[in-house]
Design a protein around this motif. Sequence first.
Motif, mmCIF file in Angstrom:
data_model
loop_
_atom_site.group_PDB
_atom_site.id
_atom_site.type_symbol
_atom_site.label_atom_id
_atom_site.label_comp_id
_atom_site.label_asym_id
_atom_site.label_seq_id
_atom_site.Cartn_x
_atom_site.Cartn_y
_atom_site.Cartn_z
ATOM 1 N N GLU A 1 1.426 -31.120 -51.535
ATOM 2 C CA GLU A 1 1.337 -30.443 -52.829
ATOM 3 C C GLU A 1 2.697 -29.939 -53.288
ATOM 4 O O GLU A 1 3.050 -30.028 -54.462
ATOM 5 N N ASN A 2 3.491 -29.423 -52.331
ATOM 6 C CA ASN A 2 4.833 -28.936 -52.684
ATOM 7 C C ASN A 2 5.719 -30.070 -53.183
ATOM 8 O O ASN A 2 6.440 -29.935 -54.175
ATOM 9 N N ARG A 3 5.671 -31.202 -52.493
ATOM 10 C CA ARG A 3 6.473 -32.356 -52.908
ATOM 11 C C ARG A 3 6.007 -32.858 -54.268
ATOM 12 O O ARG A 3 6.824 -33.225 -55.120
ATOM 13 N N LEU A 4 4.704 -32.898 -54.472
ATOM 14 C CA LEU A 4 4.161 -33.395 -55.732
ATOM 15 C C LEU A 4 4.617 -32.514 -56.895
ATOM 16 O O LEU A 4 5.019 -33.025 -57.953
ATOM 17 N N ARG A 5 4.576 -31.198 -56.710
ATOM 18 C CA ARG A 5 5.016 -30.276 -57.766
ATOM 19 C C ARG A 5 6.499 -30.469 -58.079
ATOM 20 O O ARG A 5 6.908 -30.476 -59.243
ATOM 21 N N ARG A 6 7.311 -30.621 -57.013
ATOM 22 C CA ARG A 6 8.751 -30.785 -57.199
ATOM 23 C C ARG A 6 9.055 -32.087 -57.937
ATOM 24 O O ARG A 6 9.856 -32.112 -58.872
ATOM 25 N N LEU A 7 8.413 -33.165 -57.537
ATOM 26 C CA LEU A 7 8.656 -34.456 -58.179
ATOM 27 C C LEU A 7 8.137 -34.478 -59.612
ATOM 28 O O LEU A 7 8.747 -35.079 -60.493
ATOM 29 N N GLN A 8 7.014 -33.800 -59.849
ATOM 30 C CA GLN A 8 6.446 -33.718 -61.199
ATOM 31 C C GLN A 8 7.442 -33.042 -62.136
ATOM 32 O O GLN A 8 7.641 -33.493 -63.274
ATOM 33 N N SER A 9 8.083 -31.988 -61.646
ATOM 34 C CA SER A 9 9.058 -31.275 -62.463
ATOM 35 C C SER A 9 10.348 -32.088 -62.612
ATOM 36 O O SER A 9 10.888 -32.221 -63.705
ATOM 37 N N LEU A 10 10.812 -32.635 -61.488
ATOM 38 C CA LEU A 10 12.087 -33.347 -61.454
ATOM 39 C C LEU A 10 12.079 -34.584 -62.343
ATOM 40 O O LEU A 10 13.046 -34.888 -63.042
ATOM 41 N N LEU A 11 10.937 -35.292 -62.353
ATOM 42 C CA LEU A 11 10.855 -36.563 -63.061
ATOM 43 C C LEU A 11 10.084 -36.468 -64.377
ATOM 44 O O LEU A 11 9.702 -37.485 -64.951
ATOM 45 N N LYS A 12 9.859 -35.226 -64.815
ATOM 46 C CA LYS A 12 9.231 -34.995 -66.131
ATOM 47 C C LYS A 12 7.878 -35.704 -66.250
ATOM 48 O O LYS A 12 7.631 -36.457 -67.203
ATOM 49 N N LEU A 13 7.007 -35.443 -65.288
ATOM 50 C CA LEU A 13 5.678 -36.062 -65.260
ATOM 51 C C LEU A 13 4.577 -35.056 -65.585
ATOM 52 O O LEU A 13 3.399 -35.333 -65.351
#
Length: 362
Positions: A116-128
């Motif tokens: 979940e932590n990785r998903l949140r970070r990637l969602q923010s980082l890659l504008k998803l």
Amino acid sequence: MSAILKLKGVSKAYGTQQVLKPISFEVGEGERICILGPSGCGKSTLLQLVAGLARIDEGEIEMNGVVVERGNHYVPPENRPINMVFQDYALWPHMSIRQNIEYGMKRRKVPKGDMENRLRRLQSLLKLDGLLERLPAQLSGGQQQRVGIARALATEPRLLLMDEPLSNLDVKLRTDMRSELAGLLGDLSIATLYVTHDRMEAFTIADRILVLREGGIDQIGSPSELFERPATPWVAQLMGYHNRLKVRFGDAADSVVLAAGRPVEGVRMTPGAYAGAGVMMLHPESIFVCEGSVSDGGNRLEAKAIRAIYEGTRWRLIVETADGQPLHLFHDERVEPDARLTLRLPAQSVMLYADPARSADG
């Protein structure tokens, strides 16, 4: 900088076709290397060998200090510290964006909290944001490209392999995405091996560029090194030096050559034996039309205008030297056909090479 990837004498053939000659290079931690070359030069094959999707014939591949392939020893792709972004993104069409990104983490049994932590970070980082519950078909090409990258990064690989990930995008989106991708890879500091045939894409993304031609390495270096000191006429042409003049070398000791019957002095000589015929490579941006009266001699050529093509902010001139060799250059004003011009060639912009028959240009 410690090496994440080392290739030592790696080669590959399919039947009688030698796709990759023995090549060796390293990728440092956090370093981005672009493999640049035309279709059929072995770029994608090289990436497949590193990924373990194809077996090497000879040599050795090492990752993180561990040999993953040598002789009969072979570590399969799923056990290599890598992930790959494909040309067509290869997203699961029946899975949501969330499920696509989580897929690799679930296979590797990443704890739910970490996932979940990785998903949140990637969602923010890659504008998803707001896209996780959609299906791939509901996204634009640029959005799908970011999902493909997010999925590849989710397993936190030590090495990211990218096989022309922007090639399916339109020109504007591709230009925007290559800048965005360069910033992202720089921020994440993940070692990356990136395949492309687009010079500007390689210039934008790479710390170093590996120029591959006919299965061998012509040159590897920083973008500025390749542009300012191309090792062969072929690399020079790839870097945009589209003007190619036949020359006669004078006294190699003082670096004098004769181009279209005029002396050219003070230029940098690339390594090689200089006697008789040679090649001069010139970038269109580095040839200038002399205005007004100029003195004779010194890095100047006489030419006749053949055609002027309007390109919006300037004119592309096609001219012919005194001995009938064509040149392309840019100028602020239109020039009438058959007009006589004097061209100036700055010494630092002239690239000289030995007889192509005895050089890497073949």
